[in-house]
Design a protein around this motif. Structure first.
Motif, PDB file in Angstrom:
ATOM      1  N   TRP A  26       0.821  -1.216   0.000  1.00 18.70           N
ATOM      2  CA  TRP A  26       0.000   0.000   0.000  1.00 18.70           C
ATOM      3  C   TRP A  26       0.852   1.261   0.000  1.00 18.70           C
ATOM      4  O   TRP A  26       0.527   2.248  -0.638  1.00 18.70           O
ATOM      5  N   ARG A  27       1.953   1.239   0.728  1.00 18.54           N
ATOM      6  CA  ARG A  27       2.820   2.415   0.753  1.00 18.54           C
ATOM      7  C   ARG A  27       3.460   2.640  -0.613  1.00 18.54           C
ATOM      8  O   ARG A  27       3.549   3.777  -1.084  1.00 18.54           O
ATOM      9  N   VAL A  28       3.905   1.574  -1.271  1.00 19.29           N
ATOM     10  CA  VAL A  28       4.509   1.701  -2.596  1.00 19.29           C
ATOM     11  C   VAL A  28       3.485   2.221  -3.590  1.00 19.29           C
ATOM     12  O   VAL A  28       3.773   3.139  -4.374  1.00 19.29           O
ATOM     13  N   ALA A  34       0.909   9.187  -5.936  1.00 20.42           N
ATOM     14  CA  ALA A  34       1.169  10.575  -5.564  1.00 20.42           C
ATOM     15  C   ALA A  34       2.183  11.211  -6.508  1.00 20.42           C
ATOM     16  O   ALA A  34       2.026  12.366  -6.914  1.00 20.42           O
ATOM     17  N   ASN A  35       3.220  10.478  -6.868  1.00 18.25           N
ATOM     18  CA  ASN A  35       4.222  11.020  -7.792  1.00 18.25           C
ATOM     19  C   ASN A  35       3.664  11.212  -9.192  1.00 18.25           C
ATOM     20  O   ASN A  35       4.016  12.176  -9.870  1.00 18.25           O
ATOM     21  N   THR A  38       1.401  14.421  -9.056  1.00 16.05           N
ATOM     22  CA  THR A  38       2.012  15.720  -8.797  1.00 16.05           C
ATOM     23  C   THR A  38       3.221  16.016  -9.659  1.00 16.05           C
ATOM     24  O   THR A  38       3.772  17.099  -9.566  1.00 16.05           O
ATOM     25  N   ARG A  39       3.613  15.109 -10.491  1.00 22.46           N
ATOM     26  CA  ARG A  39       4.800  15.334 -11.311  1.00 22.46           C
ATOM     27  C   ARG A  39       4.496  16.389 -12.369  1.00 22.46           C
ATOM     28  O   ARG A  39       3.549  16.284 -13.120  1.00 22.46           O
ATOM     29  N   ARG A  40       5.323  17.405 -12.404  1.00 23.82           N
ATOM     30  CA  ARG A  40       5.176  18.472 -13.386  1.00 23.82           C
ATOM     31  C   ARG A  40       6.484  18.616 -14.137  1.00 23.82           C
ATOM     32  O   ARG A  40       7.555  18.484 -13.573  1.00 23.82           O
ATOM     33  N   HIS A  41       6.355  18.929 -15.391  1.00 23.78           N
ATOM     34  CA  HIS A  41       7.540  19.207 -16.191  1.00 23.78           C
ATOM     35  C   HIS A  41       7.761  20.707 -16.171  1.00 23.78           C
ATOM     36  O   HIS A  41       7.042  21.465 -16.810  1.00 23.78           O
ATOM     37  N   ARG A  42       8.737  21.113 -15.399  1.00 24.38           N
ATOM     38  CA  ARG A  42       9.020  22.537 -15.268  1.00 24.38           C
ATOM     39  C   ARG A  42      10.264  22.878 -16.063  1.00 24.38           C
ATOM     40  O   ARG A  42      11.222  22.120 -16.102  1.00 24.38           O
TER      41      ARG A  42
END
Length: 73
Positions: A26-28, A34-35, A38-42
């Protein structure tokens, strides 16, 4: 020589199995979701760089060079 050195390449399945064994499924899954959410290409910020650094990395100057007047007669 390092005694932990392995000659065969690591496989993704083995790595994921180790993560699940060490941290729990569950943690993995929660961290992966979540990643992904929330991952954005900045773009890297270059506005604080001097014109010399910008030129070194292949960027144009932040402002155009001053215009030199032709003072020949």
């Amino acid at each position: 020589m390092d005694s932990n050195f392995k000659t065969e390449p690591l496989r993704l399945n083995d790595l994921v199995d180790d993560l699940i064994t060490n941290h729990g499924a569950w943690r993995v899954v929660r961290v992966l979701v979540a990643n992904l959410a929330t991952r954005r290409h900045r773009r890297p910020r270059t506005d604080h760089m001097s014109d010399h650094l910008r030129r070194d990395v292949g960027l144009p100057p932040s402002h155009p060079p001053p215009v030199l007047l032709d003072l020949r007669f």
